[in-house]
Write a protein that holds these residues in place. Structure first.
Motif, PDB file in Angstrom:
ATOM      1  N   ALA A 291      -7.869  17.776   2.198  1.00 53.70           N
ATOM      2  CA  ALA A 291      -8.219  17.821   3.547  1.00 53.70           C
ATOM      3  C   ALA A 291      -7.422  17.101   4.615  1.00 53.70           C
ATOM      4  CB  ALA A 291      -9.535  16.719   3.696  1.00 53.70           C
ATOM      5  N   VAL A 292      -6.757  16.040   4.000  1.00 51.36           N
ATOM      6  CA  VAL A 292      -5.466  15.391   4.749  1.00 51.36           C
ATOM      7  C   VAL A 292      -4.466  15.219   3.888  1.00 51.36           C
ATOM      8  CG1 VAL A 292      -4.728  13.408   6.195  1.00 51.36           C
ATOM      9  CG2 VAL A 292      -6.977  14.359   6.533  1.00 51.36           C
ATOM     10  N   ARG A 293      -3.136  15.868   4.140  1.00 51.23           N
ATOM     11  CA  ARG A 293      -2.230  15.695   3.181  1.00 51.23           C
ATOM     12  C   ARG A 293      -1.019  14.575   3.283  1.00 51.23           C
ATOM     13  NH1 ARG A 293       2.748  18.270   2.002  1.00 51.23           N
ATOM     14  NH2 ARG A 293       2.801  19.470  -0.164  1.00 51.23           N
ATOM     15  N   SER A 294      -1.272  13.600   4.388  1.00 52.02           N
ATOM     16  CA  SER A 294      -0.600  12.587   4.476  1.00 52.02           C
ATOM     17  C   SER A 294      -0.072  11.570   3.282  1.00 52.02           C
ATOM     18  CB  SER A 294      -1.076  11.490   5.555  1.00 52.02           C
ATOM     19  OG  SER A 294      -0.456  10.499   6.070  1.00 52.02           O
ATOM     20  N   THR A 295       1.032  11.166   3.474  1.00 51.45           N
ATOM     21  CA  THR A 295       1.833  10.162   2.566  1.00 51.45           C
ATOM     22  C   THR A 295       1.786   8.814   3.320  1.00 51.45           C
ATOM     23  OG1 THR A 295       4.127  10.873   2.953  1.00 51.45           O
ATOM     24  CG2 THR A 295       3.089  11.812   1.073  1.00 51.45           C
ATOM     25  N   ALA A 296       1.522   8.981   4.477  1.00 52.30           N
ATOM     26  CA  ALA A 296       1.564   7.537   5.410  1.00 52.30           C
ATOM     27  C   ALA A 296       2.842   6.536   5.047  1.00 52.30           C
ATOM     28  CB  ALA A 296       0.337   6.712   5.332  1.00 52.30           C
ATOM     29  N   ASN A 297       4.013   7.334   5.070  1.00 59.14           N
ATOM     30  CA  ASN A 297       5.131   6.624   4.540  1.00 59.14           C
ATOM     31  C   ASN A 297       6.368   6.329   5.461  1.00 59.14           C
ATOM     32  OD1 ASN A 297       6.589   9.106   4.778  1.00 59.14           O
ATOM     33  ND2 ASN A 297       6.766   9.665   2.706  1.00 59.14           N
ATOM     34  N   THR A 298       6.029   6.715   6.856  1.00 60.92           N
ATOM     35  CA  THR A 298       7.086   6.614   7.729  1.00 60.92           C
ATOM     36  C   THR A 298       7.318   5.648   8.894  1.00 60.92           C
ATOM     37  OG1 THR A 298       6.918   9.440   7.726  1.00 60.92           O
ATOM     38  CG2 THR A 298       8.397   8.322   9.295  1.00 60.92           C
ATOM     39  N   ASN A 299       6.277   5.080   9.364  1.00 64.82           N
ATOM     40  CA  ASN A 299       6.068   3.842  10.158  1.00 64.82           C
ATOM     41  C   ASN A 299       4.770   3.226   9.851  1.00 64.82           C
ATOM     42  OD1 ASN A 299       7.064   2.428  12.222  1.00 64.82           O
ATOM     43  ND2 ASN A 299       7.212   3.714  13.645  1.00 64.82           N
ATOM     44  N   ILE A 300       5.031   1.995  10.203  1.00 64.70           N
ATOM     45  CA  ILE A 300       3.821   1.084  10.292  1.00 64.70           C
ATOM     46  C   ILE A 300       3.850   0.294  11.746  1.00 64.70           C
ATOM     47  CG2 ILE A 300       5.041  -0.804   8.893  1.00 64.70           C
ATOM     48  CD1 ILE A 300       1.399   0.041   8.372  1.00 64.70           C
ATOM     49  N   VAL A 301       2.786   0.435  12.414  1.00 61.22           N
ATOM     50  CA  VAL A 301       3.030  -0.201  13.884  1.00 61.22           C
ATOM     51  C   VAL A 301       1.657  -0.793  13.904  1.00 61.22           C
ATOM     52  CG1 VAL A 301       4.107   1.669  14.800  1.00 61.22           C
ATOM     53  CG2 VAL A 301       1.797   1.785  15.017  1.00 61.22           C
ATOM     54  N   SER A 302       1.635  -1.790  15.135  1.00 59.29           N
ATOM     55  CA  SER A 302       0.490  -2.508  15.171  1.00 59.29           C
ATOM     56  C   SER A 302      -0.279  -2.285  16.502  1.00 59.29           C
ATOM     57  CB  SER A 302       0.826  -4.011  15.503  1.00 59.29           C
ATOM     58  OG  SER A 302      -0.289  -4.931  15.744  1.00 59.29           O
ATOM     59  N   PHE A 303      -1.617  -1.946  16.460  1.00 58.27           N
ATOM     60  CA  PHE A 303      -2.076  -1.438  17.827  1.00 58.27           C
ATOM     61  C   PHE A 303      -3.654  -2.130  17.483  1.00 58.27           C
ATOM     62  CE2 PHE A 303      -4.804   1.770  20.156  1.00 58.27           C
ATOM     63  CZ  PHE A 303      -4.158   1.262  21.355  1.00 58.27           C
ATOM     64  N   ASN A 304      -4.323  -2.647  18.688  1.00 53.12           N
ATOM     65  CA  ASN A 304      -5.573  -2.896  18.585  1.00 53.12           C
ATOM     66  C   ASN A 304      -5.968  -3.773  17.378  1.00 53.12           C
ATOM     67  OD1 ASN A 304      -8.062  -3.148  20.144  1.00 53.12           O
ATOM     68  ND2 ASN A 304      -8.618  -1.144  19.727  1.00 53.12           N
TER      69      ASN A 304
ATOM     70  N   TYR B 211       6.491  -5.932   9.426  1.00 55.70           N
ATOM     71  CA  TYR B 211       6.158  -5.042   8.555  1.00 55.70           C
ATOM     72  C   TYR B 211       6.855  -3.768   8.357  1.00 55.70           C
ATOM     73  CZ  TYR B 211       1.730  -7.480   9.376  1.00 55.70           C
ATOM     74  OH  TYR B 211       0.680  -8.238   9.682  1.00 55.70           O
ATOM     75  N   ARG B 212       7.141  -3.382   7.212  1.00 54.64           N
ATOM     76  CA  ARG B 212       7.867  -2.136   7.068  1.00 54.64           C
ATOM     77  C   ARG B 212       7.240  -1.120   6.034  1.00 54.64           C
ATOM     78  NH1 ARG B 212      10.527  -1.257   1.888  1.00 54.64           N
ATOM     79  NH2 ARG B 212      12.789  -0.625   2.766  1.00 54.64           N
ATOM     80  N   VAL B 213       7.568   0.102   5.985  1.00 54.57           N
ATOM     81  CA  VAL B 213       7.177   1.176   5.124  1.00 54.57           C
ATOM     82  C   VAL B 213       8.196   1.818   4.420  1.00 54.57           C
ATOM     83  CG1 VAL B 213       6.540   2.908   6.680  1.00 54.57           C
ATOM     84  CG2 VAL B 213       5.102   2.824   4.666  1.00 54.57           C
ATOM     85  N   MET B 214       8.099   2.071   2.919  1.00 53.72           N
ATOM     86  CA  MET B 214       8.794   2.918   2.206  1.00 53.72           C
ATOM     87  C   MET B 214       8.192   3.812   1.713  1.00 53.72           C
ATOM     88  SD  MET B 214      10.073   0.311  -0.732  1.00 53.72           S
ATOM     89  CE  MET B 214       8.753  -0.323  -1.821  1.00 53.72           C
ATOM     90  N   PRO B 215       8.979   5.225   1.550  1.00 49.70           N
ATOM     91  CA  PRO B 215       8.438   6.432   0.602  1.00 49.70           C
ATOM     92  C   PRO B 215       8.373   5.784  -0.834  1.00 49.70           C
ATOM     93  CG  PRO B 215       9.877   7.275   2.191  1.00 49.70           C
ATOM     94  CD  PRO B 215      10.035   5.817   2.227  1.00 49.70           C
ATOM     95  N   ASP B 216       7.516   5.603  -1.524  1.00 53.48           N
ATOM     96  CA  ASP B 216       7.547   5.257  -3.141  1.00 53.48           C
ATOM     97  C   ASP B 216       6.531   5.820  -4.057  1.00 53.48           C
ATOM     98  OD1 ASP B 216       8.459   3.312  -5.004  1.00 53.48           O
ATOM     99  OD2 ASP B 216       7.265   1.735  -4.303  1.00 53.48           O
ATOM    100  N   PRO B 217       7.030   6.871  -4.497  1.00 55.82           N
ATOM    101  CA  PRO B 217       5.944   7.856  -5.102  1.00 55.82           C
ATOM    102  C   PRO B 217       5.549   7.072  -6.558  1.00 55.82           C
ATOM    103  CG  PRO B 217       8.404   8.374  -5.899  1.00 55.82           C
ATOM    104  CD  PRO B 217       8.414   7.282  -4.568  1.00 55.82           C
TER     105      PRO B 217
END
Length: 488
Positions: free
Chosen positions: A117-130, A46-52
């Motif tokens: 309310a939340v300004r995130s772009t969620a674009n920096t990392n992608i991790v697996s948990f639970n 899995y990888r993530v990229m900033p992609d407007p």
């Protein structure tokens, strides 16, 4: 009535050529494979990229202010499936409804067209948990995604347990306990020096929370964890809320500020236990690893530059280095957590090449280790910069090779993917059935500027000089930030 929203991306390097936004969602099965893709590899990269999604209304918007677009490369039985989907953040959904960009400058809410309310772009990392994916941006809580469908489940606050408004883009998983070790900086909001440190059990329950105050409100992009200690490296990129309110940048380089490292016990610490050590003004990059010596001192390996690597955020006088002069090296600090606060001893340069995006065999995270893998820029290798320069676009500094550094011998092996190729961050994949550190494969996304498309190069770490398999994508993926391997 004509729309005032921009209808095309700015004519700037970060939106041009290979860095033109991709804006692709979909699936491609049975990617072309050249070479030998081992059947014992079974899992997903899995990888993530900033992609407007839309052209920004900020003309010189930095390339990493785009929407998080997550790629999944599923490898099984020698076959590869590619899947990609945007994270449905509040920003993404509201902009899609509006048909235009609504967010303003990087991490400056005072420049937005609407209030989020939340300004995130969620674009920096992608991790697996639970058993789920967490899409991360360090100014906000995570967004949870389904690891199979990549559908966004929503904002994730660990069932209301998350104590801070921010969450690191680089949480650490303890390979033995399964704990997720995390923190948030600017943890009480923009411009606050507060750090919130917390540990999360493998089932998702918070096991401890500790609030700290940093000497400065600086960026803490990555951190390090050993079996008994936690280290927070603070960049001299500082935030000032009043500057933001006037429409300025969130970050500004401070040449007068030292590089701080905060050290706390991993378990049972009190706020008063933190110690702040200093080193001369410099830029700490990504962490490779950290561990404890027999004498109780901490070894901390990370990238370090004497210049402002984030040159697009200059100092108060507008000074920033020429990108061609920036040189980051794999560097080792030795920290005595029992010592009084003060200046750190001069560090040791482990590899003097221009490097970044350090990865290890993560089964040895927080423990004594031998092998590190990273991106390297070595102009002597033969990259045809006159040919690829006009179509590279603008992003982070380019890297033209992958490197393996053996900490025991001091030797470094280099893989050069080709004269018209540059590399992105690698991930390490352990060989099935082997517990030996470094016995496995290295996988990295590679930019091919001749075909203007992307490739995955798989190296067998037993023979680092050549690719064991090259996997071709039918599309071009712009520069990403981080990703991780998740075994089935």
């Amino acid at each position: 009535m004509a729309s005032s929203a921009p209808q095309h991306f700015p004519d700037r390097p970060q939106f041009s050529d290979f860095m033109k936004p991709c804006r692709f969602e979909g699936e491609v099965r049975h990617l072309e494979v050249h070479g030998d893709l081992p059947n014992d590899i079974d899992g997903t990269f899995y990888r993530v990229m900033p992609d407007p999604q839309f052209p920004p209304f900020i003309e010189n918007d930095p390339w990493f202010n785009g929407d998080g677009n997550v790629s999944a490369f599923r490898i099984k039985n020698g076959s590869v499936t590619f899947q990609q989907k945007y994270v449905r953040t509040e920003k993404f959904v509201r902009e899609k409804e509006a048909g235009r960009a609504l967010i303003g400058k990087y991490r400056n809410k005072f420049t937005d067209a609407v209030e989020f309310a939340v300004r995130s772009t969620a674009n920096t990392n992608i991790v697996s948990f639970n058993n789920q994916l967490l899409a991360l941006k360090e100014d906000s809580p995570p967004y949870a995604m389904d690891p199979e469908t990549l559908e966004t489940k929503g904002l994730y606050t660990f069932d209301g347990q998350l104590p801070s408004v921010t969450f690191t883009a680089h949480p650490k998983t303890d390979p033995v306990t399964g704990e997720l070790i995390c923190f948030g900086y600017e943890a009480k909001g923009d411009g606050t020096p507060d750090i919130c440190y917390y540990t999360i059990g493998p089932g998702g329950d918070f096991t401890q929370t500790l609030w700290l105050v940093s000497p400065v409100c600086g960026m803490i992009h990555d951190f390090a964890v050993t079996q008994n200690w936690v280290l927070f490296p603070v960049m001299p990129q500082l935030c000032d809320l009043e500057r933001m309110k006037q429409g300025g940048e969130h970050w500004q380089w401070s040449p007068e500020t030292p590089f701080y490292i905060g050290v706390i016990p991993r378990y049972g610490a009190k706020s008063s236990d933190v110690k702040w050590f200093t080193y001369k003004n410099s830029f700490p990059g990504h962490t490779a690893n950290a561990y404890e010596q027999n004498d109780g001192k901490i070894v901390f390996d990370l990238g370090l530059s004497d210049k402002n690597v984030f040159y697009w955020w200059p100092d108060a006088q507008g000074n920033s280095p020429d990108p061609a002069t920036i040189h980051s090296q794999l560097t080792r600090f030795t920290v005595d957590p029992k010592a009084k606060e003060g200046s750190l001893p001069e560090p040791e340069v482990l590899h003097d090449g221009n490097s970044e995006f350090y990865r290890i065999d993560e089964r040895f995270s927080g423990r004594k280790y031998r092998h590190s893998y990273f991106d390297l820029m070595d102009p002597r290798l033969g990259t045809d910069f006159p040919a690829i320069g006009p179509v590279m676009g603008g992003g982070y500094p380019p890297y033209n090779a992958l490197a393996h550094h053996d900490g025991s011998t001091g030797e470094t092996e280099v893989y050069f993917p080709g004269r018209t190729h540059l590399v992105q961050e690698p991930v390490f994949i352990p060989r099935a059935g082997s517990a030996d550190e470094g016995d496995g494969y290295l996988l990295a996304l590679v930019n091919n500027y001749r075909t203007m498309s992307s490739e995955l190069h798989l190296l067998d770490c037993r023979d680092f000089s050549k690719a064991r398999a090259t996997i071709l994508l039918p599309i071009r993926l712009r520069a990403g930030l981080h990703g991780n391997w998740v075994a089935n």
